[in-house]
Design a protein around this motif. Structure first.
Motif, PDB file in Angstrom:
ATOM      1  N   ARG A  73      72.520  20.019  24.550  1.00  0.00           N
ATOM      2  CA  ARG A  73      72.829  20.724  25.424  1.00  0.00           C
ATOM      3  C   ARG A  73      74.322  20.836  25.979  1.00  0.00           C
ATOM      4  O   ARG A  73      75.220  20.084  25.645  1.00  0.00           O
ATOM      5  CB  ARG A  73      72.851  19.916  27.101  1.00  0.00           C
ATOM      6  CG  ARG A  73      71.565  19.758  27.714  1.00  0.00           C
ATOM      7  CD  ARG A  73      70.423  18.411  27.983  1.00  0.00           C
ATOM      8  NE  ARG A  73      70.620  17.334  27.722  1.00  0.00           N
ATOM      9  CZ  ARG A  73      70.002  16.967  27.075  1.00  0.00           C
ATOM     10  NH1 ARG A  73      68.995  17.310  26.258  1.00  0.00           N
ATOM     11  NH2 ARG A  73      70.399  15.795  27.073  1.00  0.00           N
TER      12      ARG A  73
ATOM     13  N   CYS B 261      71.650  14.668  21.451  1.00  0.00           N
ATOM     14  CA  CYS B 261      71.455  16.230  22.853  1.00  0.00           C
ATOM     15  C   CYS B 261      71.711  17.329  22.600  1.00  0.00           C
ATOM     16  O   CYS B 261      72.520  17.635  21.528  1.00  0.00           O
ATOM     17  CB  CYS B 261      73.397  15.241  23.647  1.00  0.00           C
ATOM     18  SG  CYS B 261      73.249  16.075  24.797  1.00  0.00           S
TER      19      CYS B 261
ATOM     20  N   CYS C 139      79.489  17.689  27.974  1.00  0.00           N
ATOM     21  CA  CYS C 139      78.241  16.054  27.948  1.00  0.00           C
ATOM     22  C   CYS C 139      79.070  16.164  29.516  1.00  0.00           C
ATOM     23  O   CYS C 139      79.495  16.412  30.284  1.00  0.00           O
ATOM     24  CB  CYS C 139      79.375  14.884  27.346  1.00  0.00           C
ATOM     25  SG  CYS C 139      78.215  13.969  28.144  1.00  0.00           S
ATOM     26  N   LEU C 140      77.680  15.849  30.273  1.00  0.00           N
ATOM     27  CA  LEU C 140      78.099  15.386  31.794  1.00  0.00           C
ATOM     28  C   LEU C 140      79.193  14.240  32.065  1.00  0.00           C
ATOM     29  O   LEU C 140      79.532  15.087  33.405  1.00  0.00           O
ATOM     30  CB  LEU C 140      76.296  14.966  32.320  1.00  0.00           C
ATOM     31  CG  LEU C 140      74.961  15.659  32.881  1.00  0.00           C
ATOM     32  CD1 LEU C 140      73.930  15.073  33.009  1.00  0.00           C
ATOM     33  CD2 LEU C 140      75.765  16.150  33.845  1.00  0.00           C
ATOM     34  N   PHE C 141      79.140  13.590  31.308  1.00  0.00           N
ATOM     35  CA  PHE C 141      79.924  12.794  31.644  1.00  0.00           C
ATOM     36  C   PHE C 141      81.545  13.420  31.155  1.00  0.00           C
ATOM     37  O   PHE C 141      82.184  12.205  31.213  1.00  0.00           O
ATOM     38  CB  PHE C 141      79.750  11.312  31.310  1.00  0.00           C
ATOM     39  CG  PHE C 141      78.940  10.959  32.073  1.00  0.00           C
ATOM     40  CD1 PHE C 141      77.541  11.330  31.665  1.00  0.00           C
ATOM     41  CD2 PHE C 141      78.773  10.545  33.636  1.00  0.00           C
ATOM     42  CE1 PHE C 141      76.132  10.735  32.227  1.00  0.00           C
ATOM     43  CE2 PHE C 141      77.471   9.766  33.620  1.00  0.00           C
ATOM     44  CZ  PHE C 141      76.565  10.303  33.459  1.00  0.00           C
TER      45      PHE C 141
ATOM     46  N   HIS D 184      77.718   8.697  26.338  1.00  0.00           N
ATOM     47  CA  HIS D 184      78.249   8.791  27.866  1.00  0.00           C
ATOM     48  C   HIS D 184      78.775   6.978  27.259  1.00  0.00           C
ATOM     49  O   HIS D 184      78.307   6.325  26.193  1.00  0.00           O
ATOM     50  CB  HIS D 184      77.196   8.577  28.827  1.00  0.00           C
ATOM     51  CG  HIS D 184      76.351   8.504  29.163  1.00  0.00           C
ATOM     52  ND1 HIS D 184      76.089   6.398  28.927  1.00  0.00           N
ATOM     53  CD2 HIS D 184      74.364   8.455  28.485  1.00  0.00           C
ATOM     54  CE1 HIS D 184      75.002   5.720  28.954  1.00  0.00           C
ATOM     55  NE2 HIS D 184      73.931   7.296  28.704  1.00  0.00           N
TER      56      HIS D 184
ATOM     57  N   PHE E 239      69.645   8.523  25.355  1.00  0.00           N
ATOM     58  CA  PHE E 239      68.918   9.796  24.323  1.00  0.00           C
ATOM     59  C   PHE E 239      70.860  11.310  23.701  1.00  0.00           C
ATOM     60  O   PHE E 239      69.869  11.541  23.499  1.00  0.00           O
ATOM     61  CB  PHE E 239      68.401  10.443  24.804  1.00  0.00           C
ATOM     62  CG  PHE E 239      68.333  10.815  26.105  1.00  0.00           C
ATOM     63  CD1 PHE E 239      68.289   9.804  26.959  1.00  0.00           C
ATOM     64  CD2 PHE E 239      69.386  11.911  26.454  1.00  0.00           C
ATOM     65  CE1 PHE E 239      68.337  10.459  28.618  1.00  0.00           C
ATOM     66  CE2 PHE E 239      69.605  12.096  28.137  1.00  0.00           C
ATOM     67  CZ  PHE E 239      68.823  11.395  29.233  1.00  0.00           C
ATOM     68  N   CYS E 240      71.401  10.256  23.231  1.00  0.00           N
ATOM     69  CA  CYS E 240      72.238  10.775  23.645  1.00  0.00           C
ATOM     70  C   CYS E 240      72.744  11.492  21.706  1.00  0.00           C
ATOM     71  O   CYS E 240      73.902  12.599  21.855  1.00  0.00           O
ATOM     72  CB  CYS E 240      74.429  10.202  23.991  1.00  0.00           C
ATOM     73  SG  CYS E 240      74.349   9.742  25.544  1.00  0.00           S
TER      74      CYS E 240
ATOM     75  N   ARG F 137      76.856  22.466  29.165  1.00  0.00           N
ATOM     76  CA  ARG F 137      77.085  23.062  30.369  1.00  0.00           C
ATOM     77  C   ARG F 137      78.280  24.661  31.008  1.00  0.00           C
ATOM     78  O   ARG F 137      78.576  24.152  30.428  1.00  0.00           O
ATOM     79  CB  ARG F 137      76.705  22.343  31.515  1.00  0.00           C
ATOM     80  CG  ARG F 137      75.745  21.442  31.648  1.00  0.00           C
ATOM     81  CD  ARG F 137      75.476  20.094  32.874  1.00  0.00           C
ATOM     82  NE  ARG F 137      74.318  19.535  32.227  1.00  0.00           N
ATOM     83  CZ  ARG F 137      74.399  18.660  31.664  1.00  0.00           C
ATOM     84  NH1 ARG F 137      75.383  18.593  30.115  1.00  0.00           N
ATOM     85  NH2 ARG F 137      73.543  17.848  31.168  1.00  0.00           N
TER      86      ARG F 137
END
Ligand code: SF4
Length: 329
Positions: free
Chosen positions: A261, A259, A273-275, A310, A255-256, A263
């Motif tokens: 978000r 996105c 990004c988380l990754f 990602h 679902f990028c 952090r």
């Protein structure tokens, strides 16, 4: 003017990790013995970061960890965050993700301080399995008490995040459906992502969205609920209207594209990004005496570097430079 990245995605969802310490050792996260690595900042620093980002258009602030309830002063921090609503031209929602171990005593004070919602990470409704996954013998009863205290304090709908790993807990899918109906909570199943300490992830360990739907439908038919594009979870209600589940499927249904978000890590670095393989040191800007406007400018520049998506499972996939416990969900 919303905070946009170069793909036109509006960044409205801020996640702040207030510690990378944790009192659990979940098998899909803390597979190694890293422990806390990056340390923590004073709450006043996170508050200033949040204030600048709210000024740039952030509408949701989620507190994460490690385990955020390990931080003394977390209730006061929530109270200060809630005050940001006073000077903001838009409403700010404050949420928290916790493993629930310390939640029973803190649910009501957090609610009174201004917390809107809570998400509890829980990967089994069978106490023995729970202990096997968290590697904490006595946690299940604490977490159950925490969930009920949050619900009773009005922090609902309480959401549970369950990371599914093949061979560990895929047999918990239907029991979680029953639990959601009985306890009046929303259970969200999450596909296992390669963010664990020892890099043991493989595609074969992922229990996919399609499998989860097929398994749960053996129990009762599900009806999909329309959801906002930036929402990470696909939502489903049981056909009789009792109980709701969600599925977060970053591996099989990324679902990028929507996105919203970014952090902030416990040591004050922005992760786009988380990754991501990059950390952008916001706290260093503060230490050098940057003004709020200079911080805002720094953040706008960082957001323009946000990754498109990602590359999990692709030949060019590069593991994230930090593991989940050091980023925050
Ligand atoms: S993988 Fe990165 S870009 Fe994709 S949804 Fe997660 S944070 Fe956003």
């Amino acid at each position: 003017m919303p905070l946009l990245d170069k793909f036109g995605r509006a960044i409205s969802d801020l996640r702040i990790s207030v510690t990378d310490r944790c009192n659990y050792k979940c098998v899909y996260c803390r597979t190694g013995n890293e422990g806390a690595l990056y340390g923590e900042l004073a709450f006043a620093d996170y508050l200033r970061m949040a204030r600048v980002l709210v000024g740039l258009g952030v509408t949701k602030v989620r507190l994460t960890g490690g385990e955020p309830l390990l931080r003394n002063g977390i209730v006061d921090f929530v109270r200060e965050l809630a005050k940001l609503n006073t000077n903001s031209d838009h409403a700010i929602e404050i949420a928290l993700t916790t493993n629930g171990h310390l939640l029973a005593d803190l649910a009501r004070p957090l609610k009174e301080a201004g917390l809107g919602r809570v998400t509890v990470s829980m990967d089994a409704v069978d106490p023995d399995r729970f202990a096997r996954i968290t590697r904490v013998p006595s946690g299940f009863d604490n977490v159950l008490a925490g969930i009920r205290a949050a619900r009773d304090a009005g922090l609902g709908p309480v959401k549970l995040n369950c990371v599914l790993m093949r061979g560990f807990n895929e047999d918990q899918i239907i029991p979680f459906g029953l639990f959601a109906r009985e306890e009046g909570v929303i259970v969200r199943f999450i596909e296992f992502m390669p963010l664990e300490e020892d890099r043991v992830w493989s595609r074969s360990t992922v229990v996919t969205l399609d499998e989860i739907l097929a398994r749960m439908s053996e129990y009762r038919p599900l009806v999909e609920i329309p959801h906002a594009r930036s929402e990470t979870a696909r939502r489903y209600r049981f056909d009789d209207g009792i109980g709701e589940i969600g599925i977060i499927a970053p591996v099989s249904h990324p679902f990028c594209g929507h996105c919203s978000r970014i952090r902030i890590t416990s040591d004050g670095k922005i992760r786009t990004c988380l990754f991501s393989v990059w950390d952008h040191d916001l706290h260093a800007q503060m230490r050098r005496g940057a003004s709020d406007e200079e911080l805002a400018e720094f953040i706008r520049g960082v957001v323009m570097k946000k990754e498109e998506r990602h590359h999990i499972g692709e030949p060019d996939f590069v593991p994230a430079s930090r593991t989940m416990v050091h980023i925050g969900g």
